[in-house]
Design an enzyme around this catalytic site. Structure first.
Site, PDB file in Angstrom:
ATOM      1  N   GLY A 116      19.963  21.189  41.480  1.00 54.20           N
ATOM      2  CA  GLY A 116      19.437  22.065  40.435  1.00 54.20           C
ATOM      3  C   GLY A 116      18.327  22.939  40.990  1.00 54.20           C
ATOM      4  O   GLY A 116      18.385  24.150  40.910  1.00 54.20           O
ATOM      5  N   PHE A 117      17.301  22.299  41.536  1.00 50.88           N
ATOM      6  CA  PHE A 117      16.165  22.978  42.151  1.00 50.88           C
ATOM      7  C   PHE A 117      15.441  23.916  41.200  1.00 50.88           C
ATOM      8  O   PHE A 117      14.721  24.808  41.628  1.00 50.88           O
ATOM      9  CB  PHE A 117      16.605  23.727  43.427  1.00 50.88           C
ATOM     10  CG  PHE A 117      17.471  22.904  44.331  1.00 50.88           C
ATOM     11  CD1 PHE A 117      16.971  21.738  44.892  1.00 50.88           C
ATOM     12  CD2 PHE A 117      18.778  23.259  44.597  1.00 50.88           C
ATOM     13  CE1 PHE A 117      17.755  20.947  45.715  1.00 50.88           C
ATOM     14  CE2 PHE A 117      19.577  22.469  45.406  1.00 50.88           C
ATOM     15  CZ  PHE A 117      19.067  21.323  45.961  1.00 50.88           C
ATOM     16  N   THR A 145      18.375  12.696  43.023  1.00 49.60           N
ATOM     17  CA  THR A 145      17.136  12.208  43.598  1.00 49.60           C
ATOM     18  C   THR A 145      17.027  10.692  43.602  1.00 49.60           C
ATOM     19  O   THR A 145      16.202  10.135  44.310  1.00 49.60           O
ATOM     20  CB  THR A 145      15.948  12.758  42.784  1.00 49.60           C
ATOM     21  OG1 THR A 145      16.212  12.451  41.408  1.00 49.60           O
ATOM     22  CG2 THR A 145      15.838  14.254  42.935  1.00 49.60           C
ATOM     23  N   ALA A 154      10.477  10.535  37.177  1.00 50.35           N
ATOM     24  CA  ALA A 154      10.121   9.135  37.438  1.00 50.35           C
ATOM     25  C   ALA A 154       8.898   8.728  36.623  1.00 50.35           C
ATOM     26  O   ALA A 154       8.893   7.677  35.966  1.00 50.35           O
ATOM     27  CB  ALA A 154       9.859   8.937  38.931  1.00 50.35           C
ATOM     28  N   ARG A 207       2.589   5.369  44.099  1.00 56.34           N
ATOM     29  CA  ARG A 207       3.487   4.324  44.587  1.00 56.34           C
ATOM     30  C   ARG A 207       4.849   4.939  44.895  1.00 56.34           C
ATOM     31  O   ARG A 207       5.418   5.662  44.077  1.00 56.34           O
ATOM     32  CB  ARG A 207       3.647   3.233  43.523  1.00 56.34           C
ATOM     33  CG  ARG A 207       4.384   2.008  44.044  1.00 56.34           C
ATOM     34  CD  ARG A 207       4.885   1.132  42.924  1.00 56.34           C
ATOM     35  NE  ARG A 207       3.824   0.683  42.041  1.00 56.34           N
ATOM     36  CZ  ARG A 207       3.143  -0.454  42.202  1.00 56.34           C
ATOM     37  NH1 ARG A 207       3.404  -1.239  43.210  1.00 56.34           N
ATOM     38  NH2 ARG A 207       2.210  -0.796  41.346  1.00 56.34           N
ATOM     39  N   LEU A 219       8.514   4.614  44.885  1.00 54.11           N
ATOM     40  CA  LEU A 219       9.325   3.722  44.056  1.00 54.11           C
ATOM     41  C   LEU A 219      10.507   3.134  44.792  1.00 54.11           C
ATOM     42  O   LEU A 219      10.936   2.017  44.535  1.00 54.11           O
ATOM     43  CB  LEU A 219       9.815   4.483  42.827  1.00 54.11           C
ATOM     44  CG  LEU A 219       8.679   4.986  41.928  1.00 54.11           C
ATOM     45  CD1 LEU A 219       9.207   5.973  40.910  1.00 54.11           C
ATOM     46  CD2 LEU A 219       7.995   3.807  41.238  1.00 54.11           C
ATOM     47  N   LYS A 238       3.526   9.100  41.434  1.00 49.17           N
ATOM     48  CA  LYS A 238       3.330  10.521  41.235  1.00 49.17           C
ATOM     49  C   LYS A 238       4.605  11.216  41.709  1.00 49.17           C
ATOM     50  O   LYS A 238       5.420  10.614  42.396  1.00 49.17           O
ATOM     51  CB  LYS A 238       2.116  11.005  42.018  1.00 49.17           C
ATOM     52  CG  LYS A 238       0.856  10.176  41.719  1.00 49.17           C
ATOM     53  CD  LYS A 238      -0.425  10.912  42.032  1.00 49.17           C
ATOM     54  CE  LYS A 238      -0.884  10.727  43.453  1.00 49.17           C
ATOM     55  NZ  LYS A 238      -2.277  11.212  43.671  1.00 49.17           N
ATOM     56  N   GLY A 239       4.794  12.447  41.347  1.00 55.50           N
ATOM     57  CA  GLY A 239       6.046  13.124  41.707  1.00 55.50           C
ATOM     58  C   GLY A 239       6.172  13.344  43.198  1.00 55.50           C
ATOM     59  O   GLY A 239       5.187  13.502  43.910  1.00 55.50           O
ATOM     60  N   GLU A 286       8.735  18.042  44.728  1.00 58.17           N
ATOM     61  CA  GLU A 286       8.359  19.409  45.072  1.00 58.17           C
ATOM     62  C   GLU A 286       7.272  19.451  46.134  1.00 58.17           C
ATOM     63  O   GLU A 286       7.252  20.327  46.995  1.00 58.17           O
ATOM     64  CB  GLU A 286       7.930  20.150  43.801  1.00 58.17           C
ATOM     65  CG  GLU A 286       9.000  19.914  42.751  1.00 58.17           C
ATOM     66  CD  GLU A 286       8.918  20.692  41.474  1.00 58.17           C
ATOM     67  OE1 GLU A 286       9.028  21.918  41.513  1.00 58.17           O
ATOM     68  OE2 GLU A 286       8.769  20.064  40.416  1.00 58.17           O
TER      69      GLU A 286
END
Lengths: 731, 325
Positions: A234-235, A465, A507, A620, A622, A693-694, A697
């Site tokens: 998708g991006f 992902t 997440a 963390r 995952l 955290k993400g 990107e």
């Protein structure tokens, strides 16, 4: 604990064996095929159509134009609002705009009919490219970051500080139009049953599709079912519900049969947004001691005609928090041209903005004769000085030192052009990465079934992902059951609602909801057990799940036995979560430090990336396996941004010249060097229960500036425009 | 994509006769043609599939290397006789496309690959090559990848293939079988026409004429040869500039030399002036420099491809350095 382990992707086998069904692959009986017709002029009005020839072609069922499409309601969408083009009127504001759709019994026949539709136009003047001369058209965005932030932000007195600064750097940087080009194009199958519609569509946000279609067709949300189990990339270009999804539903309604609409590869360049071109003016003032005295960042972002909606690449948002500096001014302007509506593309704002800011930081370090890393450390922000809040966590110092050590940064000779390998020029560059930790409200359900399996469901999406896998890991951990029992389901609007998968937020949003659902499920099982004679006199609060047994001191009964005794085939519970007070009290970001080595053949000007070392702080991690893949993939994306990706626009017609993936380059395996990825694994408990955290990107943010800075180091030439090409460095 | 009927002849003669029909198109590997059809750049009502023809062999015919037109790019690239007789052709093929495409694409088809000019490949643009007389927006537009040599006021599209570049350098010929049953051979360089004011006519092929083989003469300068390709990414990209260089040295003197360039011309471009500079002269770095400078004789750069002048000279120099090292 399954969280943190490198658990293999739950969907991996299906994907590599072809068993995973993507939107266009669902078998809907009686389905017709639709192909879009797009404009060949950049501005004007449609004066008429010649559709007779197309209508007579074999297999053709309908040619739908704005004259017979029927009215839609104004669109409302969860994400960016896209208001055109839906075949509702004859105005043309960009080349490649949808003007009709051909429906036939096969894809090939629909395509042939689409190419036979003739459209008559009254053209008008167009401005097709944003360059310096177009900046006079700039205006302040009205919906900056979905209206959540102000486009202009400042602190202190930048003008005065810059004027008085002993060392000054001032430069203009440019990033090009880029297209996401996921492997899987946009595709929708729409099927009406009375006043309800079901769509199989490729999207990063099923809730957004549901909301958009409900609004367009005047339906209650429950009348729209959206299914998207897999997304082939998708991006950002599948974050909104773009017109082709709505047009597929419109066409299906028009012909009274299910319709499949797959956007062709060339049409992928005009149907679902792009990263807008930016022109960014930056000036930095510093003291001779290496302290930043002022930062100014004025960003201009290419926009479409405002009739289509609005999007502004938020290049300067990161500038507000990246470094410690008293005097900062940031502005954002959009410049309307005759192009389609731009949108989010992986690390929107941060990647393009940090190319400019981190290049300027490198220029300033050079002007100060300071090491680029030492210069950044001298201006390290201990807190978010714009929001005036502490960071929830910031492991950037550790990222800098670990990545620099691993890279061998200390051996860098600071003189440009000084590090050679025979005739090859070697360059070392570095940059900082950061990306906000986004979190959104989310709901989830967990179901225990009488066959001993556990299902965890949420209306989120897996963009490739690893969402399926971490959902299962999280549920298994919280319930304390073997992960072999647990499978995840997502991408269906009949599941509890989840947010759009964008902004690296999935997440951090879905896992807390799963934890809440798991807790609710445990309570429900305990309540159920309390009714079981085995647990007579035991208060529910004392009953635990252990393995797959319910237990209390001295008692143990299999869950399935409790369920059977109660006559239940399934037991389920829902949970939800939303960003809490701790999240709001902090400035929440992930961070990273990225170091690149490049090699330039001076005869050819070819730039090859030979090494990238990055250290990230993403809270963390995952899943060690899918997390690492995310970080590697982001870095590869960054290499493409630095050296390859560029959509070429013909100035005379506003038409895209390289609308295919042979001529629009992204990195191939041969372009990807040794990439070393390290993480500072530290849960950030302010951002969510698991402290993630993400990671989607962040890893691309610092790559383009690190490479650009390495190009300067190799050649002494400062290239302020992406992508950096052979002609920019050719001797 | 237009509907078509498909014919699968088993003899070259039957293929040539069928291919002479107006609106007929031959297909071999289809790696380029399928894209052109799908994007409505080309259409055919009759497709003559060459798949069953016995044209796949690679063999030695005395001094001549004969490459069957239907041998795949991969087969040609890996063939020991090709590697020995004309190694630059093997290198050029391996630098082209991707393994998947090389497994499908054929030697003959690759010679006829059409330009990557984005204006040609999108029917939404005017293009003299696609629609004669409609104009060429590329000359004043996005011309970075287009030709600096051999262009005209009507067209500056490059012939994009790698394979013909070393073949042109090697004085290769193509064997053609006509609809009238006659065979003829044509110098590969002369197979291609310059665009002039008829850029839509790209070759001297007559209606129905089938390329049956590529014939490469044996020569010391063909055996001692290399191919240097410069591109925007390290694999799966067309050449910005490429050079095939072959040389025969005798006591430090250039006895024979063959140079051709790709990615810069409207056809595979033989570098006659550079060759003339070298031939009969004692090889030296200065001589190589002079030869490289002559590579761009007559070049007409455009707004976005002027860098190709320097790039071509540097590539010639590097190819000569490599082949004489």
């Amino acid at each position: 604990m399954y969280i943190g382990q490198g658990i293999v992707r739950q969907d991996g086998r299906l994907k590599v064996t072809g068993g995973a069904r993507y939107a266009a692959e669902f078998d809907v009986p009686g389905c017709l095929h639709a192909v879009l017709v797009q404009s060949t002029i950049p501005a004007g009005a449609i004066t008429g159509y010649d559709t007779a020839q197309a209508e007579r072609m074999p297999g053709v069922v309908a040619i739908i134009t704005h004259q017979n499409a029927g009215a839609l309601n104004q669109h409302k969408a969860a994400q960016q609002t896209v208001t055109h083009p839906f075949l509702q009127d004859g105005r043309i504001v960009y080349n490649g705009q949808h003007v009709a759709v051909a429906v036939a019994d096969t894809f090939e026949r629909a395509e042939a009919a689409a190419s036979a539709v003739r459209v008559r136009y009254a053209p008008s003047e167009a401005v097709t490219v944003m360059d310096e001369s177009a900046l006079s058209r700039a205006y302040k965005p009205k919906q900056f970051q979905n209206g959540e932030k102000s486009p202009d932000v400042s602190r202190g007195d930048e003008d005065a500080a810059f004027a008085g600064a002993p060392v000054r750097v001032e430069a203009t940087y440019e990033t090009p139009v880029e297209h996401h080009n996921p492997m899987e194009p946009h595709a929708t199958i729409a099927m009406w049953r009375g006043d309800t519609v079901a769509v199989w569509t490729s999207t990063q946000g099923i809730s957004g599709v549901q909301e958009t279609l409900a609004s367009a067709f005047g339906l209650p949300k429950e009348s729209v079912t959206v299914v998207c189990p897999y997304v082939g990339g998708g991006f950002g270009c599948k974050g909104n519900t773009w017109p082709p999804a709505t047009i597929a539903a419109l066409a299906a309604r028009h012909v009274g049969r299910p319709v499949k609409l797959v956007v062709t590869r060339p049409q992928m360049f005009t149907s679902n947004g792009y990263r807008p071109k930016t022109i960014q003016k930056i000036r930095l003032g510093a003291g001779r001691d290496g302290r930043l005295l002022s930062i100014r960042h004025d960003g201009f972002s290419q926009m479409s005609d405002p009739m289509l909606g609005e999007f502004s690449e938020p290049v300067g948002v990161v500038t507000q928090m990246a470094y410690s500096c008293r005097n900062v001014a940031v502005t954002h302007r959009v410049v309307p041209v005759n192009q389609g509506l731009p949108t989010y593309m992986r690390a929107p704002g941060e990647s393009s903005g940090m190319f400019a800011l981190e290049s300027a930081m490198d220029e300033m370090a050079h002007a100060l004769r300071m090491d680029p890393l030492a210069f950044r450390l001298a201006n390290y922000a201990e807190r978010d000085e714009q929001k005036d809040k502490p960071f929830a966590s910031k492991g950037l110092r550790e990222c800098y030192s670990r990545a620099a050590d691993r890279f061998g940064w200390r051996q860098r000779n600071p003189t440009p052009g000084s590090m050679r390998d025979g005739r090859i020029l070697v360059g070392w560059g570095m940059a900082t990465s950061t990306y906000p930790t986004n979190r959104r409200p989310c709901h989830a359900r967990i179901v225990v079934r009488s066959d001993g399996t556990v299902l965890v469901q949420s209306g989120v999406q897996d963009l490739g992902t690893g969402t399926y896998t971490i959902m299962a890991q999280c549920a298994a951990d919280r319930l304390g059951v073997d992960i072999a029992r647990v499978s995840a389901q997502l991408g269906d609007s009949r599941f509890p609602q989840g947010p759009v998968s964008g902004g690296s937020a999935t997440a951090a949003s879905v896992l807390p909801a799963i934890e809440a659902a798991a807790d609710a499920l445990l309570a429900r099982l305990a309540a159920l057990a309390a009714l079981d004679p085995h647990f007579a006199q035991v208060p529910p609060a004392d009953i635990r799940l252990d393995g797959f047994d319910l237990t209390a001191p001295g008692r143990r009964v299999p869950v399935l036995q409790v369920m059977a005794r109660a006559g239940l085939h399934t037991v389920d519970a829902e949970g939800s979560s939303a960003p809490g007070d701790a999240y709001k009290a902090h400035s929440c970001h992930s961070f990273g430090a990225q170091f690149a080595e490049i090699r330039i053949d001076p005869d050819f000007g070819t730039i090859r990336v030979s090494r990238i070392v990055s250290c990230f702080e993403v809270g963390r991690l995952l899943n060690a396996r899918t997390g690492r893949s995310q970080l590697l993939g982001g870095i590869v994306f960054g290499i493409g941004m630095a050296l390859q990706e560029e959509t070429l626009v013909d100035r005379a017609t506003g038409r895209i010249v390289n609308s295919n993936i042979a001529d629009y380059h992204v990195p191939v395996n041969a372009d990807v060097p040794d990439i070393e990825v390290m993480t500072v694994d530290a849960p950030d408990l302010a951002t969510g229960a698991l402290g993630a955290k993400g990671a989607g990107e962040l890893p691309m943010v610092g790559v383009a500036p690190a490479i650009a800075n390495a190009v300067f180091h190799a050649t002494g030439r400062r290239v302020r425009k992406l992508p950096i090409r052979v002609e920019d460095v050719l001797a | 994509m237009q509907e078509f009927s498909r014919l699968v002849p088993t003899t070259t003669q039957a293929a040539a006769r069928a291919g002479a029909v107006p609106q007929a198109s031959f297909i071999a590997g289809g790696t380029d043609l399928m894209q052109l059809w799908k994007n409505n750049v080309q259409a055919a009502s009759l497709v003559v599939d060459l798949d069953r023809l016995d044209l796949r062999r690679i063999s030695l015919d005395g001094p001549t290397l004969r490459i069957g037109a239907l041998a795949t790019m991969a087969e040609v690239a890996e063939h020991p006789d090709v590697k020995r007789r004309v190694p630059a052709a093997s290198e050029a093929l391996l630098a082209a496309a991707s393994p998947q495409i090389r497994n499908m694409g054929t030697a003959g088809g690759n010679l006829l690959q059409r330009t990557r000019c984005g204006y040609f490949r999108d029917p939404g643009f005017a293009c003299n090559k696609r629609e004669p007389g409609s104009g060429c927006p590329a000359i004043a537009g996005e011309n970075r990848e287009l030709a600096i040599l051999g262009g005209s006021g009507s067209c500056i599209a490059t012939q994009p293939s790698d394979f013909p570049v070393p073949l042109v350098a090697a004085d290769a010929r193509v064997e053609l079988h006509g609809a009238d049953g006659q065979t003829r051979t044509v110098e590969l360089e002369q197979l291609y026409r310059l665009p002039g004011d008829t850029p839509h006519i790209e070759t001297v092929l007559r209606p129905g004429e089938v390329i049956t083989a590529i014939l490469v003469p044996d020569a010391p300068a063909n055996r001692r040869a290399t191919y240097v390709k410069v591109r925007d990414r390290q694999s799966y990209a067309y050449a910005l500039a490429s050079v095939a260089a072959g040389i025969e040295l005798q006591g430090g003197v250039v006895r024979d030399v063959r140079l051709a360039a790709g990615g810069v011309g409207t056809r595979p471009w033989r570098l006659d002036a550079s060759e003339a500079t070298l031939r009969g002269q004692r090889l030296s770095p200065a001589l190589i420099e002079q030869a490289a400078a002559r590579a761009t004789d007559g070049a007409q750069p455009h707004a976005k491809n002027a860098f190709k002048v320097t790039l071509l000279r540097n590539t010639v120099r590097r190819a000569l350095q490599a082949v004489t090292a």
